[in-house]
Structure formats: structure tokens, C-alpha cells
Design an enzyme around this catalytic site. Structure first.
Site, PDB file in Angstrom:
ATOM      1  N   TYR A  49      -7.076  -0.085  -4.653  1.00 36.86           N
ATOM      2  CA  TYR A  49      -5.895   0.532  -5.246  1.00 36.86           C
ATOM      3  C   TYR A  49      -5.007  -0.587  -5.748  1.00 36.86           C
ATOM      4  CZ  TYR A  49      -4.138  -1.028  -0.813  1.00 36.86           C
ATOM      5  OH  TYR A  49      -3.833  -1.816   0.253  1.00 36.86           O
ATOM      6  N   GLU A  52      -1.346 -27.061  29.568  1.00 34.57           N
ATOM      7  CA  GLU A  52      -2.627 -27.737  29.283  1.00 34.57           C
ATOM      8  C   GLU A  52      -2.410 -29.094  28.635  1.00 34.57           C
ATOM      9  OE1 GLU A  52      -5.712 -25.536  27.320  1.00 34.57           O
ATOM     10  OE2 GLU A  52      -5.464 -23.822  28.647  1.00 34.57           O
ATOM     11  N   SER A 107       1.629  -7.501  -0.378  1.00 38.87           N
ATOM     12  CA  SER A 107       2.370  -8.477   0.424  1.00 38.87           C
ATOM     13  C   SER A 107       1.580  -9.747   0.697  1.00 38.87           C
ATOM     14  CB  SER A 107       2.882  -7.850   1.725  1.00 38.87           C
ATOM     15  OG  SER A 107       1.860  -7.732   2.686  1.00 38.87           O
ATOM     16  N   THR A 131       1.736  -4.142   4.448  1.00 41.74           N
ATOM     17  CA  THR A 131       1.647  -4.388   5.889  1.00 41.74           C
ATOM     18  C   THR A 131       1.139  -5.795   6.236  1.00 41.74           C
ATOM     19  OG1 THR A 131      -0.565  -3.420   5.949  1.00 41.74           O
ATOM     20  CG2 THR A 131       1.292  -1.955   6.453  1.00 41.74           C
ATOM     21  N   ASP A 132       0.465  -6.443   5.278  1.00 39.58           N
ATOM     22  CA  ASP A 132      -0.216  -7.695   5.629  1.00 39.58           C
ATOM     23  C   ASP A 132       0.726  -8.802   6.100  1.00 39.58           C
ATOM     24  OD1 ASP A 132      -2.608  -6.511   5.080  1.00 39.58           O
ATOM     25  OD2 ASP A 132      -2.894  -7.471   3.130  1.00 39.58           O
ATOM     26  N   LYS A 166       0.593  -7.132  13.094  1.00 39.66           N
ATOM     27  CA  LYS A 166      -0.483  -6.259  12.602  1.00 39.66           C
ATOM     28  C   LYS A 166      -1.767  -6.613  13.345  1.00 39.66           C
ATOM     29  CE  LYS A 166      -2.811  -4.676   8.426  1.00 39.66           C
ATOM     30  NZ  LYS A 166      -2.868  -4.628   6.959  1.00 39.66           N
ATOM     31  N   THR A 171       0.819  -1.208   0.000  1.00 32.88           N
ATOM     32  CA  THR A 171       0.000   0.000   0.000  1.00 32.88           C
ATOM     33  C   THR A 171       0.853   1.258   0.000  1.00 32.88           C
ATOM     34  OG1 THR A 171      -1.790  -1.115   1.141  1.00 32.88           O
ATOM     35  CG2 THR A 171      -1.733   1.250   1.359  1.00 32.88           C
TER      36      THR A 171
HETATM   37  C1  SIN Z   1      -0.957  -2.933   3.002  1.00 35.12           C
HETATM   38  O1  SIN Z   1       0.138  -2.736   2.506  1.00 35.12           O
HETATM   39  O2  SIN Z   1      -1.332  -2.241   3.965  1.00 35.12           O
HETATM   40  C2  SIN Z   1      -1.931  -3.960   2.558  1.00 35.12           C
HETATM   41  C3  SIN Z   1      -1.550  -4.656   1.306  1.00 35.12           C
HETATM   42  C4  SIN Z   1      -0.235  -5.340   1.395  1.00 35.12           C
HETATM   43  O3  SIN Z   1       0.086  -5.922   2.426  1.00 35.12           O
HETATM   44  O4  SIN Z   1       0.478  -5.302   0.391  1.00 35.12           O
END
Ligand code: SIN
Length: 350
Positions: free
Chosen positions: A50, A305, A83, A116-117, A189, A37
Site C-alpha cells: 500500500y 558485566e 515512518s 508504527t515503525d 513495537k 499505514t
Molecule cells: C505502519 O505504519 O504500520 C508501517 C509503515 C510506517 O511505519 O509508516
């Protein structure tokens, strides 16, 4: 928690304010762009929908006012993907590039732009598979570059500031978003849309960034090294536990050839009797079984456990399921298969 205790004693402040240095004297930071992103282009009015990785690394740099006051920058496009499509091939390329840049005297630090993923998985992979003391800083954004109030430019500026900071050396891979610095092992995340999505649920962030300074308030974490051996990485599958789950997900993982299985267990890394029995059979057959938790925080420790000694399982300690998979892949790549040795890597004794 351990880190929090150390934090108070180890506060270090690297002020970046002061006289502007001549460009030639600034540290050289290399940006390795992978997509995500942060490099996404969208309708600026909506910020929804996007194309990830549509904007080049050079254009990203050009969009950040004042970035050249902190470093001499050069950029390389490693990939241009969201990602969710991050792959072992890109990981190996990044690791090889980091190893080469480690040997390049002129380079002070490395910034990796990333979606971010799966950013936390790449961060841990690079933390474990590379050995450089130079700062390696992963950065992303929750809003595409063309959105109103895009967070990418500021995140990129702060990532460059961290990579240029001598205080960031020897800390392994770091993650910088939203004014916060996280270590690769703990960061995850936690929110689908918020710009404050990255958190370190067990030990807290290791530092922060403001427009004029980088501050570390945790001592560098001890590091482990498990080189990738150039790949391909051994197959490790994640089995998710839920109410009513039977043995089929474990059987499917074994049928697909998994050498390791990570349980994303309920609570303390537990699962239904049928799942545990199937995992025990897998462990008996030589598949390395690691119990992790789907809860998002807290440790999974041995013999609480479940009787790991009897079942032949490994407890993931503070590694979430996706990260436990990365560590187990690298352990298997390095020939570490005995449950006691695998266990020692998940919970090293100080
Ligand atoms: C992001 O970057 O926030 C979402 C999509 C990705 O992980 O490429």
C-alpha cells in the site's frame, strides 16, 4: 515494575459516557498527520502492499463514526510519509507545532497520526523536547485504511478520546493503539503484523480505552526536558552486536563523524572484545558511548558485566537502542557530554 506498584494506588477513571455535550462545549483537539499505514491505501482484499500516507487527515477523520461526539477536531498535514522515512526535520516541525498549540488557549490536546515503525522514537523525542501539559497522543495502525477490518479508525477514535481526557494531562507523550495507552519511554513495537504490536515491556501500559471511557491505572511518570534547540541534532550512530562482530562498525561510525555511539549489545549490553576495545578508544577520544541491549526488555545497569567506570561508558538502563539514540542526541544538543551527567539522564534518581 515501580509503575505497577503505583498503579494500584493511583487508579483514575474518566467516564466519557453521559449526556451529549453541545459541539461548542467539546474540547478542541488538533490532529497533526504525518502519514503511515493509518493513512495508507491498498487493495482491500489483501491489505498487503500500500501507499503510506495516501489518505488525507480530513478523510481519516471522516472515516470514523461518532468521533465528533468526543471533540471538536481540526487537522493539519505535517507530512505524508511512511515512518521508515521519518526525519529530524519532521520531528522539529512537530515539536514547534506542539509548542505553538500549547500557547493556544482554545486547544485542549493534540493527536499525531504516524506510521508504527518509528512511532516510539517520535513519541520519545516529543516527550523529551516539548514541555506542554496538554495531552500529546501518537496513534498508528497496522492495517491500511482500505483493508478489511482496518484498525486505524478505532485507534484514531480512541486517541482522540485520550487527548480529550483531563486525566491525560501532564503525562508527556502517550501512544494509543488497540485499546491500550502506553507511555513514551517504555513503549515499543514488538510484532511485524499483529494489531497488538505495541507493548511496554518493562513497566506495562499506563491505561486503557473502551468505547465509553478512558482509564489510567498508572501515575504520571516523572519527566525530563531537553529542548531540541531547533536542530540540527548531533550525529549519534547505533552499532549492533552479533556473534563474530569486529571493530569495523565502531570505526565506521567514528569515521562518519558520530559524536555519540549507542551499542545495541547482546544480553546485558555487551559485545565482542574487539568491539568493546574500539568503543573504549572512542570514549577516550570524546565520543559518548552508551551501552544498550538488543534483547527488547530489562535494564542495562552500570558495572555488571563490564566495568563502565574504567571504560568510560554509560549504561542505557531501560532505553532500547533506538530510544537511547534519541535521548543521547537531545543531551548532546543541550551540551550534556560528561559521562556522569549523561548517565544521570538515563537513570535519574527519584
Ligand atoms: C505502519 O505504519 O504500520 C508501517 C509503515 C510506517 O511505519 O509508516
Amino acid at each position: 515494575m515501580l509503575r505497577t506498584l503505583v498503579c494500584a494506588m493511583a487508579m483514575t477513571v474518566a467516564s466519557l459516557a453521559g449526556d451529549p455535550a453541545r459541539a461548542a462545549d467539546l474540547p478542541h483537539i488538533v490532529i497533526l498527520a504525518t502519514g503511515g499505514t493509518i493513512a495508507g491505501a491498498a487493495d482491500p482484499r489483501s491489505g498487503l502492499g500500500y501507499n503510506a500516507g495516501a489518505i488525507s487527515a480530513d478523510a481519516l477523520i471522516a472515516s470514523v463514526p461518532g468521533i465528533s461526539a468526543h471533540a471538536r477536531l481540526s487537522a493539519e498535514q505535517i507530512s505524508a510519509i511512511g515512518s521508515q522515512d521519518m526525519s529530524e526535520e519532521v520531528w522539529l516541525k512537530l515539536a514547534a507545532r506542539i509548542d505553538a498549540l500549547d500557547k493556544t488557549a482554545d486547544v485542549a490536546g493534540i493527536v499525531i497520526t504516524h506510521g508504527t515503525d518509528t512511532l516510539e522514537e517520535t513519541a520519545l523525542f516529543l516527550d523529551l523536547a516539548t514541555r506542554t501539559d496538554k495531552p500529546v497522543v501518537l496513534v498508528g495502525a497496522m492495517r491500511p485504511a482500505t483493508a478489511v477490518s482496518a484498525d486505524g479508525p478505532r485507534n484514531l477514535l480512541e486517541a482522540v478520546m485520550v487527548a480529550a481526557s483531563p486525566q491525560a494531562r501532564g503525562r508527556g507523550a502517550l501512544v494509543v493503539l488497540n485499546d491500550t495507552i502506553h507511555g513514551a519511554r517504555d513503549v515499543t513495537k514488538t510484532d511485524t503484523v499483529s494489531v497488538q504490536t505495541f507493548r511496554s515491556p518493562n513497566f506495562g501500559p499506563v491505561g486503557g480505552v473502551s468505547p465509553d471511557r478512558v482509564v489510567f491505572y498508572a501515575a504520571p511518570a516523572s519527566r525530563q526536558s531537553f529542548p531540541s534547540k531547533g536542530g540540527p541534532l548531533p550525529q549519534v550512530e547505533i552499532v549492533y552486536a552479533y556473534a563474530g562482530v569486529d571493530a569495523r562498525p565502531v570505526e565506521a561510525a567514528r569515521a562518519a563523524g558520530a559524536r555519540g555511539i549507542v551499542l545495541a549489545g547482546v544480553g546485558d549490553g555487551n559485545a565482542s572484545k574487539a568491539t568493546i576495545a574500539a568503543l573504549q578508544a572512542a570514549a577516550k577520544a570524546g565520543v559518548v558511548v552508551v551501552r544498550s541491549s538488543r534483547t527488547g526488555a530489562g535494564p542495562v545497569l552500570r558495572n555488571i558485566e563490564l566495568n563502565d567506570d574504567e571504560l568510560g561508558f554509560v549504561a542505557a538502563a531501560f532505553y532500547n537502542p533506538a530510544k537511547a539514540r534519541v535521548l543521547l542526541q537531545l543531551l548532546l544538543a543541550n551540551g550534556v557530554t560528561a559521562p556522569d551527567k549523561v548517565q544521570a539522564a538515563f537513570l535519574p534518581t527519584p
